[in-house]
Design a protein around this motif. Structure first.
Motif: not given
Length: 258
Positions: A153-154, A168
């Protein structure tokens, strides 16, 4: 003031924790860790009959455990789990969202069915489960919601575009829900692991080339263990983290800053 009043409290004694996707891997480890910290456990699993050993392991710690059928994002299953938990224990104090799928492929080859599956389970399923439990928590003016996200998600991961997008989304959803539900005494946070030794990663990491490429990305130089994740989960569920909400805690060995 005594020294005990200054000491952080990491105990979950007297709490009731719901863990989804609890049959194996990180979910199973979270259930065991929360039980070890003192919580009774409601296990959201697809086949409750197969969770007997996990229930027995939790009960051997002196805690209570229930295995309840849960197939995310089935709303009837979600409602049924919450009713069962409240009927049995009177409340839900902590929710650990752990259900997720990650069929990967290069973006230009991803099938629509894979997109639908990832978004339906990872985003819609997580939201519906969280929403339903939060409605119960709002009436009690307290609760802890922790979603297992991912370093995906990063970080941009090749061949995982849709999975990365879904995680994310969960990270930002967490911030939105934290802002909305703070007035009700509910904290909402995510935990984002790197590669962890589980049944799900065993086959990939068994290949020497994959293992080396993965470790080379992690500045601390090792694949994670489930205990690396569960320690953070127990912390966020405990009184020691009472002023933390809207956070995404990366358990990635430094991957995101390398």
């Amino acid at each position: 003031m005594s020294s005990q009043q200054h000491a952080p409290n990491f105990s979950l004694a007297g709490k009731v924790t719901v863990v989804t996707g609890a049959s194996r891997g990180i979910g199973r480890a979270c259930a065991l860790a929360c039980a070890a910290a003192g919580s009774d456990i409601v296990l959201g699993v697809r086949v409750p009959a197969k969770a007997g050993d996990l229930v027995a392991e939790i009960e051997a710690m002196g805690r209570k455990a229930l295995a309840v059928e849960l197939d995310i994002p089935n709303k009837d299953h979600i409602a049924g789990l919450i009713k069962t938990a409240v009927d049995a224990f009177g409340r839900i104090d902590v929710l650990v969202n752990n259900v997720g799928v990650a069929p990967g492929d290069l973006a230009e080859r991803v099938e629509e069915s894979a997109v639908d599956e990832i978004l339906n389970i990872n985003i819609k399923g997580t939201f519906l489960m969280t929403q339903a439990v939060a409605r119960h928590m709002i009436t009690r003016k307290q609760g802890r919601i922790i979603s297992i996200s991912s370093q995906a998600g990063t970080n941009a991961l090749r061949g995982e575009a849709i999975y990365c997008m879904s995680k994310a989304a969960i990270n930002h959803l967490t911030r939105c829900l934290a802002a909305e539900w703070a007035e009700h005494g509910i904290t909402v946070n995510t935990v984002s692991p790197t590669f962890i030794h589980t049944d799900g990663t065993q086959r990939y990491l068994a290949e020497a080339e994959n293992y080396k490429a993965t470790v080379d990305h992690i500045p601390l130089g090792r694949i994670g263990e489930t205990s690396d994740v569960t320690g953070v989960v127990v912390f966020l569920a405990s009184p020691a983290a009472s002023l933390i909400t809207g956070a995404n805690l990366l358990v990635d060995g430094g991957w995101s800053v390398a």
